[in-house]
Design an enzyme around this catalytic site. Sequence first.
Site, PDB file in Angstrom:
ATOM      1  N   THR A   1       3.184  -7.205   5.296  1.00  0.00           N
ATOM      2  CA  THR A   1       4.146  -6.851   6.343  1.00  0.00           C
ATOM      3  C   THR A   1       4.400  -7.957   7.350  1.00  0.00           C
ATOM      4  OG1 THR A   1       2.255  -5.907   7.474  1.00  0.00           O
ATOM      5  CG2 THR A   1       3.645  -4.394   6.234  1.00  0.00           C
TER       6      THR A   1
ATOM      7  N   GLY B   1       7.179  -0.277  11.026  1.00  0.00           N
ATOM      8  CA  GLY B   1       6.834  -0.392   9.605  1.00  0.00           C
ATOM      9  C   GLY B   1       7.513   0.636   8.732  1.00  0.00           C
ATOM     10  N   GLU B   2       7.690   1.847   9.236  1.00  0.00           N
ATOM     11  CA  GLU B   2       8.215   2.917   8.395  1.00  0.00           C
ATOM     12  C   GLU B   2       9.537   3.458   8.905  1.00  0.00           C
ATOM     13  OE1 GLU B   2       4.554   4.882   9.197  1.00  0.00           O
ATOM     14  OE2 GLU B   2       4.061   4.991   7.088  1.00  0.00           O
TER      15      GLU B   2
ATOM     16  N   GLN C   1      11.204  -5.612   7.221  1.00  0.00           N
ATOM     17  CA  GLN C   1      10.566  -4.294   7.138  1.00  0.00           C
ATOM     18  C   GLN C   1      11.625  -3.199   7.113  1.00  0.00           C
ATOM     19  OE1 GLN C   1       7.274  -3.911   6.550  1.00  0.00           O
ATOM     20  NE2 GLN C   1       6.399  -3.639   8.563  1.00  0.00           N
TER      21      GLN C   1
ATOM     22  N   GLY D   1       0.826  -1.202   0.000  1.00  0.00           N
ATOM     23  CA  GLY D   1       0.000   0.000   0.000  1.00  0.00           C
ATOM     24  C   GLY D   1       0.858   1.248   0.000  1.00  0.00           C
TER      25      GLY D   1
ATOM     26  N   LEU E   1       8.554  -8.156  17.632  1.00  0.00           N
ATOM     27  CA  LEU E   1       7.556  -9.234  17.698  1.00  0.00           C
ATOM     28  C   LEU E   1       7.940 -10.425  16.843  1.00  0.00           C
ATOM     29  CD1 LEU E   1       4.402  -6.944  17.550  1.00  0.00           C
ATOM     30  CD2 LEU E   1       5.464  -7.956  19.579  1.00  0.00           C
ATOM     31  N   ASN E   2       8.699 -10.166  15.779  1.00  0.00           N
ATOM     32  CA  ASN E   2       9.190 -11.253  14.927  1.00  0.00           C
ATOM     33  C   ASN E   2      10.508 -10.762  14.323  1.00  0.00           C
ATOM     34  OD1 ASN E   2       9.815 -12.801  12.561  1.00  0.00           O
ATOM     35  ND2 ASN E   2       7.697 -13.505  12.440  1.00  0.00           N
TER      36      ASN E   2
ATOM     37  N   LYS F   1      12.417 -11.808  12.104  1.00  0.00           N
ATOM     38  CA  LYS F   1      12.602 -11.885  10.656  1.00  0.00           C
ATOM     39  C   LYS F   1      11.793 -10.800   9.928  1.00  0.00           C
ATOM     40  CE  LYS F   1      12.581 -15.218   6.888  1.00  0.00           C
ATOM     41  NZ  LYS F   1      14.040 -15.346   6.787  1.00  0.00           N
ATOM     42  N   THR F   2      10.501 -10.703  10.275  1.00  0.00           N
ATOM     43  CA  THR F   2       9.681  -9.700   9.573  1.00  0.00           C
ATOM     44  C   THR F   2      10.125  -8.286   9.949  1.00  0.00           C
ATOM     45  OG1 THR F   2       7.972  -9.888  11.272  1.00  0.00           O
ATOM     46  CG2 THR F   2       7.673 -11.202   9.292  1.00  0.00           C
TER      47      THR F   2
END
Length: 738
Positions: free
Chosen positions: A477, A697-698, A631, A248, A623-624, A626-627
Amino acid sequence: MSIMGTRVIRTEDPRLLTSGGVYVDDLRTPELNAAARLTFVRSPVAHARITGIDTSEALGEPGVIAVLTVRDMDDLVPPPPSSGEWDGSPAPLGGPWAEPLLAVDTVRFVGEPVAVVITDGRYQGEDAADLVSVDYEPLPVVLGPTAAVADETLLFPAAGTNVCVSQAVSADDAPFDACDVVVEQDIVNQRVACLPMEGRATAAAYENGKLTVWASSQNAQVSRFILAGALGMAPDQIRVVVPDVGGGFGAKIGIDRDTITIAWAARKTGRALRWAETRSENLVAMSQGRAQLQHIKIGGNRDGRILAIGHDVFSGNLPSEQTYEGAALQTRTLYAGANRLTRHRLAALDVPVASSMRAPGESVGLMALECAMDELAERLNLDPVELRVRNEPSEDPEKHIPYSSRHLVACMQEGARRFGWNKRNAKPGQLRDGRLLVGMGMAAATRGNPLRLSKANVRLDPDGNATVKMAMTDIGTGTYTILAQIAAEMLGLPIEKVRVELGDTSFPEAAGSGGSWGAGSSGSALFDACNALRERLAHAAGMDPATARFANGSIVSGEQSRKLAELVGTGMDADGEIKPGSNNKDFSQQSYGAHFAEVGVDTDTGEVRVRRMLGVFTAGRVLNAKTARSQAIGGMVFGVGAALHEELTLDPRFGYFVNHDLAEYHVPVHADIPAIDAIFLAELDDRSNPLKSKGIGELGICGAGASIANAIYNACGIRIRDYPITLDKLLSKLPARA
Ligand code: MOS
C-alpha cells in the site's frame, strides 16, 4: 511541508520491479536452510462425521517425515466449545477461530484441514496427502444465507452491537405509513474471494523454546498474540517476521488456523517448516467474503426528505464464528432521517470461514443502500445528487454527535462537474451508441476511520541517517514510503536518508494494515516519536524546541544552525506512541467520496462495459498524493469486480466451489478497466489523529459497485439486484436491437 503529501514513488519499487522482492516463500535465512514442506490434507466434503483416518500408507511413502492429525495435538489446550450463543461482543479480529486447528470428529466445510503431511519436498507432500485415507459419514449441509431468513432457529441472537434502533421501525411500522414514497428491495451478493496476488505463505522454526514465524501477514503483532494463545506460549517467546507481502485484502488481517497449525507442527516435529498455498487453496480454503441477503426499505416525503430507513442483513458463517459483516453500518450514519432500524443476522453454514474482505461492511452495504437511493430519487423525480444533498445530516443521525469532518456534498458536486453529470438523461434507455445502450450512475462512498494503538522508534545516527522501526506491515500500500516521508519532513532530512524497518515483532508494536487504520495509526506514532527526537535535538543544540526549525540536515534557530549529525553523539533515538482516546466516541468519523460511472450495455449480448469512472474523495490530509490515488483507483477496480465479475460458485449439492482458479474466478483485467481517475479534495481533520489524516485504504471500493449498477439501470432501464451483474441476468430483459 515539502515531502509529506507529495507524489513520492514507493521506496521499494525499484527493488520490487527488478525482481528483488523477498516474499515468505523466497526467504533463505539460515534457520530455514533445512526446512521441510508441509501439505494439508483437506476435507472433500462440506459436513460430515469422520469415522476413521488411516495414515499408514502415506507414512510409507519416500520422503515422508510425519503425518499429523488432531490425535497428535496432546500439547494443545482444546478450544472452548462453541455454545452457539453470542454475548454481542465483537469477536477478536480475524480469529483465533474457535475451531480446533485440525478437524476433531466432524468437518464443517470443503477444504477444512484434517491432517498435515510433512515431507522433504513439496511434490512428495501432494502425493502423500492423497494417500491419507479418511472415512466420512455425510451430515446435512446448509450453504447459503437464505437459511437465516427462512429459519428463525438458525439466527444468532439479535443482541448487542448488531442491532441499532433510533426509533422503532419495522417493515410495517408507522413511520413508513407517513411517507409519500417507500422503496423496498432485496439485494443479493454471492461469496467472494479475497484473492491477494501472493497467497498465504508461512515458515516456522522452533528452537530452544523460542518460536519464529515468517508469515505473509497484515498484522505481525496480532499474529504473535493469537499464536501465543493458541499454542500456550508467552508472547515474548514468539517472534513474527513479515517480509514483502503481495496483498492481503482482509484475509491476512489476523492469523488463520492453517498458519497456526504450521507453527504447532514445527514445534511438534522440531523441524523448520515451510508452506505456501496453491491458488486453489487460496480461493477455496482462505477466509472469504460472505454471501449476503440485504433487505432495505427507505421512505421519504415528496420534497425528498428521508423519514425512515430499515436495513436488514442476513449472512452466515461457521457455527463457531460469531463475526458478522457490518453491511448496515453506513446506513446508521450516512443520511438524515428520524427513524431507522439496522440489524445483522447470521446463519450457521457449512462453508469456509468468512472474515474481512476489502472494506467489510460498507463495500457490500453500499451496493444495497446506494441503489435504493437511486431508486428513491427516480420515484421522487429528483436528481440522485440532489436527493443526497437534501438528506445531508447536520450531526450523526443515530449517535447524535458531530462529524469530525464531512464533505460528502463537495465530493458529489465536484465529481458531477468534472464528470459531465448534467449530460445524464434522467430517463433510462435513451442513449444509444451502435449496439450499446449507454448510461451514467453515481453513488456515495463512505468508510469508517478507526485508530489503533501504535508505537514507533526513530533513531538518528552520526552519519546523518535516520532509522524508523515499528512492527507495522506494508502489504503493497505504500506504508514504507509514507513513514519515510513523515520522518524526513519532521527531521528536515532528504527522504533517501530515512530507512524504515517494519514487519518484525521485535520492533515497537503497531496496528498493522487493515480496516483503513494503518497509515493514520502508524504515522501518528512515528509523528510522536519524531517530535520527541526533535525536542532532544533542540536541547542538545541549546535551542528552544518550540521555535527551532529542521531543514537540510540541520536544526536552525534565529541566526544559529547546527548539523544534526554532530549533535547525536553515537546516536540518539526517541519513542513515540498513539493511543485511541475519546475522539472516536465524541465524533462520528468517516472518510467520504462520490463515484461516477458510465457504462455501455450491449443489447445483443447483455455484456456490460465500463466506459469511464471518476471518484472524488475527502480523507483528511493526504500523506502521499500518488499512493493515495493508486489506493483509490485500486478500490474502484474492486468495485468493478464486485458489480460485474466476482463470484465463488457453489455446487449446491456438495458445497464445493467449482471455480477455484484464476481462469474461472473472474476479476477485472486491463481490458475491463477503461479511463478511471480518482482525486482527493483538500481536507484536514483535526479530530482524527495528529496527522489530521483519515483512512483511504478501503474507501475506493465503497460505493463503486453501486455506481456501476445505477449506470446499468440508467443505460437500459433494468435493475439487477443480484450481484455480480453478469450478462445472463440482463439478456432476456433487454430491448431488441434498434
Ligand atoms: Mo481489511 S478487509 O479490514 O484488511
